[in-house]
Design an enzyme around this catalytic site. Structure first.
Site, PDB file in Angstrom:
ATOM      1  N   TYR A   1       0.859  -1.190   0.000  1.00  0.00           N
ATOM      2  CA  TYR A   1       0.000   0.000   0.000  1.00  0.00           C
ATOM      3  C   TYR A   1       0.887   1.229   0.000  1.00  0.00           C
ATOM      4  O   TYR A   1       1.837   1.327   0.791  1.00  0.00           O
ATOM      5  CB  TYR A   1      -0.901  -0.002   1.232  1.00  0.00           C
ATOM      6  CG  TYR A   1      -1.770   1.229   1.367  1.00  0.00           C
ATOM      7  CD1 TYR A   1      -2.871   1.409   0.551  1.00  0.00           C
ATOM      8  CD2 TYR A   1      -1.492   2.199   2.323  1.00  0.00           C
ATOM      9  CE1 TYR A   1      -3.681   2.527   0.671  1.00  0.00           C
ATOM     10  CE2 TYR A   1      -2.296   3.311   2.457  1.00  0.00           C
ATOM     11  CZ  TYR A   1      -3.387   3.488   1.631  1.00  0.00           C
ATOM     12  OH  TYR A   1      -4.174   4.603   1.750  1.00  0.00           O
TER      13      TYR A   1
ATOM     14  N   ASP B   1       9.560   2.679  -0.758  1.00  0.00           N
ATOM     15  CA  ASP B   1       8.597   3.353   0.111  1.00  0.00           C
ATOM     16  C   ASP B   1       8.957   2.995   1.549  1.00  0.00           C
ATOM     17  O   ASP B   1       8.603   1.942   2.057  1.00  0.00           O
ATOM     18  CB  ASP B   1       7.186   2.878  -0.236  1.00  0.00           C
ATOM     19  CG  ASP B   1       6.110   3.529   0.642  1.00  0.00           C
ATOM     20  OD1 ASP B   1       6.472   4.140   1.672  1.00  0.00           O
ATOM     21  OD2 ASP B   1       4.924   3.400   0.312  1.00  0.00           O
TER      22      ASP B   1
ATOM     23  N   LYS C   1       5.802   9.830   8.381  1.00  0.00           N
ATOM     24  CA  LYS C   1       5.579   9.445   9.762  1.00  0.00           C
ATOM     25  C   LYS C   1       6.704   9.855  10.708  1.00  0.00           C
ATOM     26  O   LYS C   1       6.666  10.926  11.313  1.00  0.00           O
ATOM     27  CB  LYS C   1       5.294   7.941   9.861  1.00  0.00           C
ATOM     28  CG  LYS C   1       4.084   7.490   9.043  1.00  0.00           C
ATOM     29  CD  LYS C   1       3.797   6.011   9.239  1.00  0.00           C
ATOM     30  CE  LYS C   1       2.739   5.503   8.284  1.00  0.00           C
ATOM     31  NZ  LYS C   1       1.437   6.165   8.369  1.00  0.00           N
TER      32      LYS C   1
END
Length: 364
Positions: free
Chosen positions: A81, A176, A204
Site C-alpha cells: 500500500y 517506500d 511518519k
C-alpha cells in the site's frame, strides 16, 4: 510515534516553534536542518523535498520517475500500500504481468491502466514484466519490508535482485520507507542491507507525528524537480516549520546511544512471548517482525507475500482484537496491519501485554 505520545523534548521544541509562526509558505531554517539530518542518514540521497504526507510523497516520486525516464508504466507489488493515490489503488489480476484493476470506487480503469502488478518476493514475475514492456517501465515501487499486508520480510537476495533487474532495464527503483524509515536504525533499508534505491520516500517518523512526508534521491534525479527542472511539485504547507521542529527533535533523540538496542529487545520479547503462548495453547500462529514492527498471523503457514497473508484466519483475528480491546489493549484493527513498538513502552508494558494476549487467546 517511535518516542511515544507527547514526548517532553518534542513537545518543548514544537511549542517553541509555534511562537515564531505556524506557516510561512517558504523555506525555513528548520527545513534545511531536518533535510541535512535525513540526507546524512541515507547514503543514496543527495537532495530531498518535503511534502505533507506519505501519499503526497509517493505521488511526487512517481511523477519524478516518469519525468526522469520519459516512460509511463509503474510496477507495484500485490499487497503493498502506497497511500490513496488513484494509480496505486490497484490489485493483481490472474497473470504475472496483469494490468491493474481499480481497487476503490471512484478510481477509473484508465487511471490504473499504467500500473502493473507483481507478487512480492517473486523476482521472476518482475523480470517477466520488464521483458514484456521493454523501455516502458519508469519505476518499480515497493515497500522493501511490507507493513500493509501485515509485516512481510524480503527473502534473501530479493531486494538485491530487484536492484539488478531495474538497473538492467533502465527502471528507477523506489523504496517506500514511510513505515521502515528510522524504524530499525538511524536510516533505512539501504543502511541495513546495502541496497541503494534511486528514490526513497519517507513519512511518519520524520515529522514526529506531525503531517509530513518527503522524497529524496541523488542530485541528478532531484534536479528534475521545479524550479530547476520540468517536473512540477509545490505546496504552501510543505516544510511546515512546526512539523520540521517536531521532526528535528524526534530524530535527534533517535541518535542516542543504545536507543535502537532498547527498542529491539522489547520487540523481540513481544515476538517470542506471543510464539510461546501460541505453542502452549496449541494455536496456529506465525509472527513476522522487522525491528520494532511486528504482526501475528493466525495461520500455520509462513507468510511471505499477499497470497499467503490472505490465508490467515481473519475471523479468529477479529475475535482476538475484541478480546484485547476488552482487556484494555488497543492493537491495529486488522490482520493486515503492523504493530509498532515505541520507546515509551517499558518491559513492564510488554509483560502486561503478553499476559493479556494469553488471556485473549485462551478465550477465543
Amino acid at each position: 510515534m517511535i518516542l511515544g505520545h507527547v514526548n517532553s523534548a518534542v513537545l518543548q521544541a514544537t511549542s517553541k516553534a509555534l511562537e515564531s509562526g505556524f506557516c510561512f509558505g517558504a523555506t525555513s531554517e528548520g527545513e534545511i536542518e531536518l533535510a541535512r539530518l535525513i540526507i546524512d542518514a541515507f547514503p543514496g540521497m543527495e537532495k530531498i523535498r518535503f511534502v505533507n504526507s506519505g501519499t503526497e510523497a509517493i505521488m511526487s516520486a512517481i511523477r519524478l520517475a516518469r519525468g526522469f525516464t520519459s516512460r509511463n508504466l509503474i510496477i507495484k507489488m500485490a499487497g503493498c500500500y502506497h497511500g490513496h493515490t488513484d494509480a496505486l489503488l490497484a490489485e493483481a489480476g490472474s497473470g504475472l504481468a496483469t494490468f491493474g484493476l481499480p481497487g476503490s470506487a471512484g478510481v477509473t480503469e484508465g487511471v490504473v491502466h499504467d500500473t502493473l502488478i507483481a507478487p512480492y518476493n517473486d523476482l521472476d514475475a518482475v523480470e517477466t514484466i520488464l521483458k514484456k514492456f521493454p523501455e516502458q517501465v519508469a519505476a518499480l515501487l515497493i515497500e522493501p519490508v511490507c507493513g500493509n499486508m501485515g509485516v512481510v520480510l524480503p527473502e534473501a537476495g530479493y531486494l538485491e535482485g530487484l536492484r539488478k533487474l531495474t538497473q538492467q532495464f533502465g527502471t528507477l527503483l523506489v523504496f517506500d520507507e514511510v513505515m521502515t524509515g528510522f524504524r530499525n536504525n538511524f536510516g533505512g533499508i539501504e543502511k541495513s542491507i546495502g541496497v541503494v534505491p534511486d528514490i526513497t520516500v519517507l513519512g511518519k517518523v520524520i515529522g514526529g507525528g506531525m503531517p509530513v512526508g518527503a522524497y529524496g534521491a541523488r542530485k541528478e534525479i532531484m534536479e528534475m524537480v521545479s524550479p530547476l527542472g520540468p517536473v512540477y511539485q509545490a505546496g504552501t504547507l510543505s516544510g511546515n516549520p512546526i512539523a520540521m521542529a517536531c521532526g528535528i527533535a524526534t530524530l535527534t533523540q533517535l541518535q542516542r546511544e543504545g536507543f535502537y538496542e532498547e527498542l529491539l529487545s522489547k520487540s523481540i520479547a513481544l515476538e517470542e512471548g506471543m510464539l510461546n503462548i501460541a505453542k502452549q495453547l496449541g494455536i496456529a500462529l506465525q509472527v513476522n517482525r522487522y525491528g520494532s514492527m511486528i504482526t501475528p498471523f493466525f495461520t500455520d503457514q509462513p507468510v511471505r507475500d499477499y497470497s499467503s497473508a490472505k490465508l490467515s484466519d481473519t475471523v479468529k483475528f477479529a475475535q482476538f482484537f475484541w478480546a484485547m480491546t476488552d482487556a484494555g489493549v488497543y492493537i491495529p484493527p486488522s490482520q493486515f496491519e503492523a504493530w509498532f513498538i515505541s520507546n515509551a513502552h517499558t518491559q513492564t508494558d510488554i509483560e502486561a501485554t503478553l499476559n493479556k494476549i494469553k488471556a485473549a487467546l485462551t478465550s477465543i
